[in-house]
Design an enzyme around this catalytic site. Sequence first.
Site, short mmCIF file in Angstrom:
data_model
loop_
_atom_site.label_atom_id
_atom_site.label_comp_id
_atom_site.label_asym_id
_atom_site.label_seq_id
_atom_site.Cartn_x
_atom_site.Cartn_y
_atom_site.Cartn_z
N ILE A 146 76.79 30.34 127.13
CA ILE A 146 76.96 29.63 128.40
C ILE A 146 75.68 29.73 129.23
O ILE A 146 75.25 28.76 129.86
CB ILE A 146 78.17 30.18 129.20
N ALA A 206 75.38 37.85 131.72
CA ALA A 206 75.21 38.83 130.64
C ALA A 206 76.48 39.65 130.46
O ALA A 206 77.03 40.20 131.41
CB ALA A 206 74.03 39.76 130.94
N SER A 216 81.01 39.66 124.96
CA SER A 216 81.97 38.59 125.28
C SER A 216 83.09 38.38 124.26
O SER A 216 83.95 37.54 124.49
CB SER A 216 81.21 37.27 125.45
N THR A 240 86.15 35.77 133.66
CA THR A 240 87.05 35.11 132.71
C THR A 240 88.49 35.13 133.21
O THR A 240 88.88 36.06 133.94
CB THR A 240 86.98 35.84 131.36
N ASP A 241 89.27 34.15 132.77
CA ASP A 241 90.70 34.16 133.11
C ASP A 241 91.45 35.27 132.38
O ASP A 241 92.60 35.57 132.71
CB ASP A 241 91.34 32.80 132.81
N GLU A 242 90.80 35.90 131.37
CA GLU A 242 91.48 36.95 130.61
C GLU A 242 91.79 38.18 131.47
O GLU A 242 92.59 39.02 131.08
CB GLU A 242 90.67 37.36 129.39
N TYR A 299 87.81 44.12 126.10
CA TYR A 299 86.93 43.12 126.72
C TYR A 299 87.45 42.72 128.11
O TYR A 299 86.71 42.81 129.10
CB TYR A 299 86.81 41.87 125.82
N SER A 300 88.71 42.29 128.18
CA SER A 300 89.20 41.78 129.47
C SER A 300 89.31 42.92 130.49
O SER A 300 89.09 42.69 131.69
CB SER A 300 90.51 41.02 129.30
N LYS A 319 85.85 43.30 131.89
CA LYS A 319 85.52 42.22 132.83
C LYS A 319 86.32 42.40 134.13
O LYS A 319 85.81 42.16 135.23
CB LYS A 319 85.85 40.85 132.21
P1 NAD Z 1 77.51 35.35 124.75
O1 NAD Z 1 78.04 36.54 124.02
O2 NAD Z 1 77.26 34.09 124.01
O3 NAD Z 1 76.14 35.73 125.49
C1 NAD Z 1 75.97 36.93 126.18
C2 NAD Z 1 74.49 37.10 126.47
O4 NAD Z 1 74.32 38.33 127.20
C3 NAD Z 1 73.63 37.22 125.20
O5 NAD Z 1 72.47 36.42 125.33
C4 NAD Z 1 73.28 38.70 125.14
O6 NAD Z 1 72.04 38.96 124.49
C5 NAD Z 1 73.24 39.06 126.62
N1 NAD Z 1 73.45 40.49 126.86
C6 NAD Z 1 74.43 41.28 126.34
N2 NAD Z 1 74.29 42.54 126.78
C7 NAD Z 1 73.22 42.54 127.62
C8 NAD Z 1 72.60 43.55 128.40
N3 NAD Z 1 73.03 44.83 128.41
N4 NAD Z 1 71.53 43.20 129.16
C9 NAD Z 1 71.07 41.93 129.17
N5 NAD Z 1 71.61 40.93 128.44
C10 NAD Z 1 72.68 41.24 127.68
O7 NAD Z 1 78.53 35.13 125.95
P2 NAD Z 1 79.05 33.75 126.60
O8 NAD Z 1 80.19 33.26 125.81
O9 NAD Z 1 77.89 32.89 126.89
O10 NAD Z 1 79.64 34.33 127.98
C11 NAD Z 1 78.80 34.45 129.13
C12 NAD Z 1 79.64 34.97 130.29
O11 NAD Z 1 80.73 34.08 130.53
C13 NAD Z 1 80.28 36.34 130.01
O12 NAD Z 1 80.22 37.09 131.20
C14 NAD Z 1 81.72 36.03 129.64
O13 NAD Z 1 82.57 37.09 129.99
C15 NAD Z 1 81.97 34.79 130.50
N6 NAD Z 1 82.97 33.82 130.01
C16 NAD Z 1 82.88 33.33 128.73
C17 NAD Z 1 83.78 32.35 128.32
C18 NAD Z 1 83.71 31.75 126.93
O14 NAD Z 1 84.60 30.99 126.54
N7 NAD Z 1 82.69 32.02 126.15
C19 NAD Z 1 84.78 31.89 129.20
C20 NAD Z 1 84.84 32.44 130.49
C21 NAD Z 1 83.92 33.40 130.89
O1 DAU Z 2 89.48 32.59 128.23
C1 DAU Z 2 88.13 32.91 128.33
C2 DAU Z 2 87.67 33.74 127.14
O2 DAU Z 2 87.64 32.86 126.01
C3 DAU Z 2 86.30 34.37 127.36
O3 DAU Z 2 86.39 35.31 128.39
C4 DAU Z 2 85.80 35.07 126.09
O4 DAU Z 2 84.47 35.52 126.28
C5 DAU Z 2 85.80 34.04 124.96
O5 DAU Z 2 85.42 34.68 123.75
C6 DAU Z 2 87.20 33.45 124.81
O6 DAU Z 2 88.15 34.45 124.37
P1 DAU Z 2 89.24 34.15 123.24
O7 DAU Z 2 89.65 35.42 122.63
O8 DAU Z 2 90.29 33.24 123.74
O9 DAU Z 2 88.29 33.28 122.23
P2 DAU Z 2 88.15 33.25 120.64
O10 DAU Z 2 87.24 32.12 120.33
O11 DAU Z 2 87.85 34.58 120.05
O12 DAU Z 2 89.63 32.85 120.17
C7 DAU Z 2 90.29 31.71 120.69
C8 DAU Z 2 91.72 31.72 120.12
O13 DAU Z 2 91.66 31.46 118.71
C9 DAU Z 2 92.44 33.05 120.26
O14 DAU Z 2 93.81 32.79 120.47
C10 DAU Z 2 92.24 33.72 118.89
C11 DAU Z 2 92.21 32.54 117.95
N1 DAU Z 2 91.36 32.66 116.74
C12 DAU Z 2 90.08 33.08 116.88
C13 DAU Z 2 89.24 33.15 115.79
C14 DAU Z 2 87.82 33.64 115.91
C15 DAU Z 2 91.86 32.25 115.51
O15 DAU Z 2 93.04 31.83 115.37
N2 DAU Z 2 91.04 32.31 114.43
C16 DAU Z 2 89.75 32.75 114.50
O16 DAU Z 2 89.05 32.79 113.47
#
Ligand code: NAD
Ligand code: DAU
Length: 331
Positions: free
Chosen positions: A13, A79, A82, A121-123, A148-149, A152
């Site tokens: 993101i 950061a 995640s 996150t909504d988690e 994780y959640s 957060k």
């Molecule tokens: P990601 O795992 O793709 O990226 C995380 C980044 O943080 C990476 O570039 C990593 O190198 C960096 N990082 C990790 N530890 C660090 C540290 N100690 N110091 C500096 N950098 C560090 O994560 P993402 O999916 O892009 O999520 C970004 C943010 O959004 C997170 O805070 C996550 O909780 C939140 N979020 C993610 C989702 C989702 O669906 N992916 C949804 C809602 C909220």
């Molecule tokens: O809701 C926001 C969150 O969404 C963020 O805070 C997290 O950083 C992000 O990783 C994501 O969390 P989820 O656990 O929902 O995402 P994930 O992609 O791991 O899984 C999405 C759904 O799919 C979950 O119900 C688990 C399921 N899943 C996941 C994987 C990797 C599968 O069924 N098969 C899979 O192989």
Amino acid sequence: MRRMLVTGGAGFIGSNFVHDTVRSFPEVELTVLDLLTYAGSQRNLDAVSDRITFVHGDICDSSLVDGLVRDTDVVVHFAAESHVDNSLNDPSPFIRTNIVGTFTLLEAVRKHGVRLHHISTDEVFGDLPLDSDDQFTEQTAYDPSSPYSASKAGSDMLVRAWVRSYGVQATISNCANNYGPYQHVEKLIPRQITNVLLGDRPKLYGAGDNVREWTHVTDHNTAVHRIITAGRIGETYLIGSGDERSNRQIVSELLTLMNHPADAYDHVPDRPGHDLRYSNNTTKLRTELGWAPTYDFTAGLRATIEWYRENSAWWKPAKSATEAKYKLLGR
Ligand code: NAD
Ligand code: DAU
């Protein structure tokens, strides 16, 4: 807010946010601080490398963070560790980065009087029943399920306490699941797209009934920009598209879009403590800040499939290590 520090700007993101900021706010001076863990790559920023300053470092490093925060107007804090499955396997980096790292940033913004936007996150709210129209709101009590959640949730609580006790100028946003380019192949949508591209079958946890609300990463980042520019200090804003799908629907839709039978997937053992359903009520963000999502889910998914098809050099290096990790977990 001329100078912006983006933590985690080499991740999924965060890197999309950096691209969007360079495009839409060319006057902003951007610095990215990222540790480049397995989830981050400087290649994600190749297209904007001449427009940003990249610092390879840790958000838990207080002297590094202090110096960077001193020279900025706003910190946008992405950061984090995640991935829920990784947190179940080894929670320790989640506690360190998500809680201690956020604490380190809060101390620096407190000292230097700098604005902070914390991405969450909504988690943190736990989950909702599958067969209901219930939604999370900004008032929903925190009830996290996974390490994780919980980490957060801890980071959000620190931000709220620093606002109240020290008058730190901060906002928080809690978004639902994101999808789009540059997402690590460990996550549901990229894992299944790349499985299909490699001739493997998608893997559904349990029955595949769990529901997620899918927001395109660009819509998430548009909301973040709205909150940074017009959000009220101390407030929390929920972000989400309203596009809810069960995991089975997602996998079937992407198989169909990739010209495979919609049921050509495997069931694998469920994730422990697996949250059932997420759904964010985004009335506050829409009415107060005039935000609305712009992506149609199917069109966004099709574009995401194309991105992974065209960028196999980006994802292939991480794919076999990721699948080896899943194999050890039996998933
Ligand atoms: P990601 O795992 O793709 O990226 C995380 C980044 O943080 C990476 O570039 C990593 O190198 C960096 N990082 C990790 N530890 C660090 C540290 N100690 N110091 C500096 N950098 C560090 O994560 P993402 O999916 O892009 O999520 C970004 C943010 O959004 C997170 O805070 C996550 O909780 C939140 N979020 C993610 C989702 C989702 O669906 N992916 C949804 C809602 C909220
Ligand atoms: O809701 C926001 C969150 O969404 C963020 O805070 C997290 O950083 C992000 O990783 C994501 O969390 P989820 O656990 O929902 O995402 P994930 O992609 O791991 O899984 C999405 C759904 O799919 C979950 O119900 C688990 C399921 N899943 C996941 C994987 C990797 C599968 O069924 N098969 C899979 O192989």
